[in-house]
Every structure is written in structure tokens, then in C-alpha cells.
Design a protein around this motif. Sequence first.
Motif, mmCIF file in Angstrom:
data_model
loop_
_atom_site.group_PDB
_atom_site.id
_atom_site.type_symbol
_atom_site.label_atom_id
_atom_site.label_comp_id
_atom_site.label_asym_id
_atom_site.label_seq_id
_atom_site.Cartn_x
_atom_site.Cartn_y
_atom_site.Cartn_z
ATOM 1 N N CYS A 298 -1.611 0.525 -9.931
ATOM 2 C CA CYS A 298 -2.259 -0.793 -9.874
ATOM 3 C C CYS A 298 -2.935 -0.996 -8.524
ATOM 4 O O CYS A 298 -4.069 -1.495 -8.454
ATOM 5 C CB CYS A 298 -1.227 -1.878 -10.131
ATOM 6 N N ALA A 299 -2.262 -0.603 -7.462
ATOM 7 C CA ALA A 299 -2.840 -0.751 -6.124
ATOM 8 C C ALA A 299 -4.089 0.103 -5.971
ATOM 9 O O ALA A 299 -5.071 -0.317 -5.336
ATOM 10 C CB ALA A 299 -1.806 -0.367 -5.069
ATOM 11 N N ARG A 300 -4.071 1.272 -6.553
ATOM 12 C CA ARG A 300 -5.244 2.149 -6.477
ATOM 13 C C ARG A 300 -6.440 1.493 -7.174
ATOM 14 O O ARG A 300 -7.573 1.537 -6.678
ATOM 15 C CB ARG A 300 -4.912 3.505 -7.107
ATOM 16 N N GLU A 301 -6.186 0.870 -8.335
ATOM 17 C CA GLU A 301 -7.254 0.170 -9.046
ATOM 18 C C GLU A 301 -7.800 -0.996 -8.215
ATOM 19 O O GLU A 301 -9.015 -1.209 -8.125
ATOM 20 C CB GLU A 301 -6.724 -0.362 -10.386
ATOM 21 N N LEU A 302 -6.899 -1.754 -7.613
ATOM 22 C CA LEU A 302 -7.321 -2.909 -6.824
ATOM 23 C C LEU A 302 -8.072 -2.490 -5.562
ATOM 24 O O LEU A 302 -8.980 -3.193 -5.109
ATOM 25 C CB LEU A 302 -6.100 -3.762 -6.459
ATOM 26 N N LEU A 303 -7.703 -1.352 -5.003
ATOM 27 C CA LEU A 303 -8.426 -0.839 -3.845
ATOM 28 C C LEU A 303 -9.881 -0.552 -4.205
ATOM 29 O O LEU A 303 -10.807 -0.894 -3.465
ATOM 30 C CB LEU A 303 -7.739 0.433 -3.334
ATOM 31 N N GLY A 307 -11.408 -3.510 -2.338
ATOM 32 C CA GLY A 307 -11.458 -2.993 -0.981
ATOM 33 C C GLY A 307 -10.108 -3.062 -0.273
ATOM 34 O O GLY A 307 -9.154 -3.698 -0.731
ATOM 35 N N ARG A 308 -10.075 -2.426 0.868
ATOM 36 C CA ARG A 308 -8.815 -2.234 1.588
ATOM 37 C C ARG A 308 -8.236 -3.536 2.137
ATOM 38 O O ARG A 308 -7.040 -3.790 2.042
ATOM 39 C CB ARG A 308 -9.053 -1.247 2.738
ATOM 40 N N SER A 309 -9.068 -4.381 2.728
ATOM 41 C CA SER A 309 -8.543 -5.604 3.347
ATOM 42 C C SER A 309 -7.921 -6.519 2.304
ATOM 43 O O SER A 309 -6.903 -7.171 2.561
ATOM 44 C CB SER A 309 -9.648 -6.330 4.114
ATOM 45 N N ALA A 310 -8.531 -6.584 1.116
ATOM 46 C CA ALA A 310 -7.971 -7.414 0.046
ATOM 47 C C ALA A 310 -6.638 -6.850 -0.427
ATOM 48 O O ALA A 310 -5.684 -7.597 -0.666
ATOM 49 C CB ALA A 310 -8.954 -7.495 -1.122
ATOM 50 N N LEU A 311 -6.554 -5.530 -0.551
ATOM 51 C CA LEU A 311 -5.301 -4.909 -0.986
ATOM 52 C C LEU A 311 -4.181 -5.191 0.011
ATOM 53 O O LEU A 311 -3.039 -5.457 -0.381
ATOM 54 C CB LEU A 311 -5.495 -3.402 -1.151
ATOM 55 N N GLU A 312 -4.518 -5.160 1.295
ATOM 56 C CA GLU A 312 -3.482 -5.348 2.315
ATOM 57 C C GLU A 312 -2.951 -6.776 2.365
ATOM 58 O O GLU A 312 -1.960 -7.045 3.037
ATOM 59 C CB GLU A 312 -4.016 -4.914 3.680
ATOM 60 N N ARG A 313 -3.604 -7.687 1.638
ATOM 61 C CA ARG A 313 -3.062 -9.039 1.500
ATOM 62 C C ARG A 313 -2.130 -9.161 0.290
ATOM 63 O O ARG A 313 -1.598 -10.233 0.018
ATOM 64 C CB ARG A 313 -4.194 -10.060 1.386
ATOM 65 N N LEU A 314 -1.949 -8.022 -0.403
ATOM 66 C CA LEU A 314 -1.122 -8.012 -1.610
ATOM 67 C C LEU A 314 0.122 -7.142 -1.489
ATOM 68 O O LEU A 314 1.098 -7.357 -2.211
ATOM 69 C CB LEU A 314 -1.938 -7.504 -2.808
ATOM 70 N N VAL A 315 0.075 -6.135 -0.592
ATOM 71 C CA VAL A 315 1.130 -5.126 -0.570
ATOM 72 C C VAL A 315 1.723 -4.973 0.827
ATOM 73 O O VAL A 315 1.147 -5.424 1.822
ATOM 74 C CB VAL A 315 0.598 -3.750 -1.044
ATOM 75 N N LYS A 316 2.867 -4.302 0.867
ATOM 76 C CA LYS A 316 3.518 -3.962 2.136
ATOM 77 C C LYS A 316 3.017 -2.571 2.530
ATOM 78 O O LYS A 316 3.345 -1.568 1.875
ATOM 79 C CB LYS A 316 5.038 -3.981 1.956
ATOM 80 N N VAL A 317 2.246 -2.506 3.596
ATOM 81 C CA VAL A 317 1.485 -1.294 3.883
ATOM 82 C C VAL A 317 2.337 -0.157 4.449
ATOM 83 O O VAL A 317 1.858 0.979 4.526
ATOM 84 C CB VAL A 317 0.296 -1.580 4.829
ATOM 85 N N PHE A 319 4.980 0.974 2.978
ATOM 86 C CA PHE A 319 5.616 1.648 1.861
ATOM 87 C C PHE A 319 4.947 3.001 1.584
ATOM 88 O O PHE A 319 3.753 3.184 1.842
ATOM 89 C CB PHE A 319 5.517 0.782 0.597
ATOM 90 N N ALA A 320 5.702 3.909 1.009
ATOM 91 C CA ALA A 320 5.161 5.231 0.650
ATOM 92 C C ALA A 320 4.044 5.094 -0.380
ATOM 93 O O ALA A 320 3.131 5.928 -0.409
ATOM 94 C CB ALA A 320 6.285 6.115 0.112
ATOM 95 N N ASN A 321 4.122 4.077 -1.233
ATOM 96 C CA ASN A 321 3.072 3.857 -2.233
ATOM 97 C C ASN A 321 1.695 3.748 -1.569
ATOM 98 O O ASN A 321 0.706 4.279 -2.070
ATOM 99 C CB ASN A 321 3.332 2.572 -3.017
ATOM 100 N N TYR A 322 1.644 3.030 -0.444
ATOM 101 C CA TYR A 322 0.368 2.820 0.249
ATOM 102 C C TYR A 322 -0.153 4.146 0.794
ATOM 103 O O TYR A 322 -1.361 4.424 0.747
ATOM 104 C CB TYR A 322 0.553 1.804 1.364
ATOM 105 N N LYS A 323 0.744 4.957 1.325
ATOM 106 C CA LYS A 323 0.331 6.253 1.900
ATOM 107 C C LYS A 323 -0.252 7.158 0.815
ATOM 108 O O LYS A 323 -1.141 7.960 1.063
ATOM 109 C CB LYS A 323 1.516 6.916 2.587
ATOM 110 N N LYS A 324 0.221 7.012 -0.427
ATOM 111 C CA LYS A 324 -0.280 7.848 -1.522
ATOM 112 C C LYS A 324 -1.730 7.551 -1.863
ATOM 113 O O LYS A 324 -2.433 8.409 -2.391
ATOM 114 C CB LYS A 324 0.583 7.634 -2.776
ATOM 115 N N ILE A 325 -2.166 6.332 -1.584
ATOM 116 C CA ILE A 325 -3.540 5.978 -1.979
ATOM 117 C C ILE A 325 -4.473 5.874 -0.776
ATOM 118 O O ILE A 325 -5.575 5.388 -0.885
ATOM 119 C CB ILE A 325 -3.562 4.663 -2.797
#
Length: 325
Positions: A298-303, A307-317, A319-325
Amino acid sequence: QQLLRRHNLNNDFAAYIDNLKKQVKNFDSSLTISEKPLQYGVQLTVTGSDSKVVISVYNGKKGLKLVWGGSATELRSQLEAYLTGKTADTAAEMPPVCGNDYTLLRNCADFKGIWAGSDESGKGDFFGPLVVAAVLVDIAAAEKLVRLGVRDCKLINDKEVLRLAELIAEAAPVNSVLALKPEMYNFRYQQMRADGKNLNHLLSNGHIAVLSNVLRQCPQCNYALVDQFTASNDIRSSLQREFPEVNVVQQHRAEADIAVAAASVLARARFLAIMQELAAQVGRSELPKGGSDAATACARELLKELGRSALERLVKVHFANYKKI
């Protein structure tokens, strides 16, 4: 940074083991203690005149875990009762973790029947906030919460969490909820890392804040109960600087206490509300909970969409999930 984080975690665990050994000696100075390393932990063998007790302490990803070994002797039952804050008579009769009792405190000699409990939600969720809540109760409020069916939020579904949260706010109006939405969470986490600290320090700050809020409203309260999430933190020392008469008890499985269980429900309810708010902001009906592959996808789709700045207002950066994308 990884070496520093590992160093801090190891220091915390070593301090916890040292404190555990001191408590054993306080219980009976004649006991001898031997120690040997385990994978992800330490094994303590406590020997008395005619029996011994084995305590295996593990420091894994899910936090601290104590495993009691050795024969079911009087020494073991008494020592387990002493270290966990339960009387020997009730140690073997503790109910399962269901958040419908106040056994963890009622046997304390100076317990006045008023106490606060705190818990958090969102710590393991890639999307959404970190929420910490505290609830203050007396015995009448506690019994009312029991009758309402309040228990640890992990044992009930989200619909029930939202229903109970409204009832808790009425039955226990002295409560406090603090939410760090992802944007502020990421900012505060980066500050902590720059100071050589970690997520446990951020969590500690949250527990200190919400417990302070409820304790200021009730000077008669002399106990605060926190589910123990790390070997060592400054919750006790920080609270006792402002509230020297308050006993701060950190206990594994503290959600068995009704105040902590109620706090867990309030924290979860606020987490769910913010998740819905964030989902609406990006045109989704919901966002994935937890840290699963679905959350990463889901995060990959939202990215790609926002874009990145919008995603970073949704997730904890961090986390390993963020590093994967």
C-alpha cells in the motif's frame, strides 16, 4: 548508529539483570546466584539451603520474558511472588491476561484503592500514529469497568474497542490520551536518535506525560502501573520527581489490571480514529494495520501516487517497510 543502538539495548538489559539479582538478594541475602549466557538472554540459577530456582530472562524483539524453571518448591513460589509483586497464595491463582481485575496492586501494603494505569497503541504499525493513554480509577470505577466488559484491547475487536472507549470515558473521566501522528512521530524519533536514544525512550516520554496528566488531578493516588516494555527506563524516576509519594510499578502483562486494560482501549480507539482520518486524506477507505507485506504494498502505491513527502505524513519512516520501498 546500529552499533550505538545495540550498545544501548545491551546496557539496558545488563542493568535489568543487575537489578533482578539485587532484588533476589533483598529477598534473602543467604541465596547464591550463578549466571550463564543464553541465546538472546541470561539464565540465573538461585540456590538456597535445600532447593534451587532457575530464571531464564530473554530479551527478544517482543520485549522481556521471564521463564521460571526448577522444581515447584516453596522457594520458587515465594521468590516468584516477591519478584512479581504477588503474594505466594495468589501467585498460582492469577487469572489469565483479561484485564478484569486489580490483583497486581491490591496486595500492596500501602495501596489506598486509587491507582492509574497506562498503555500504548500503534507501536508495531507502519501506518498511523503512536498513541499512549492513562486511566485513573478507584475501586468503584474499576468494578464498573469490569461490569462493562473492559479488557485488554488485544482481546477484543475494533468495533468493541470503539464502543467501550465511550463507556470508559464516562466511568473513568480522569484519563489522558496522547497521540503522535506520523509527521510528528518521525520528527521526535529523529530527535531521539540524534541524542543516542531509541523508540523505548520515546515511549517512556509518552507514558510519563499521560500519567503526569492524570496524577495531577488526583493527589490521593499513590500507585501508577505500567506494562513493562523494556529492561530499563526513566519512567519511575521522572514521575517521582514530581510525585514523590507515588509508587510506580512496571510489570509484565500489566494489561491484567483493569486500569491498564482501560488505557489500552482508549489508546487503540484514538489510533483507529486517526487511521480513518489519514485514510480519508489520501482517498482510501482504510489503511493497512500492522507491519505486513500488505502495508508495504500500500505504501509503495501511495508513494507513486502522492510522492515521498505525502507518504512520510502517513508512515513511520524508521520501519523496515519504508526501507523496502
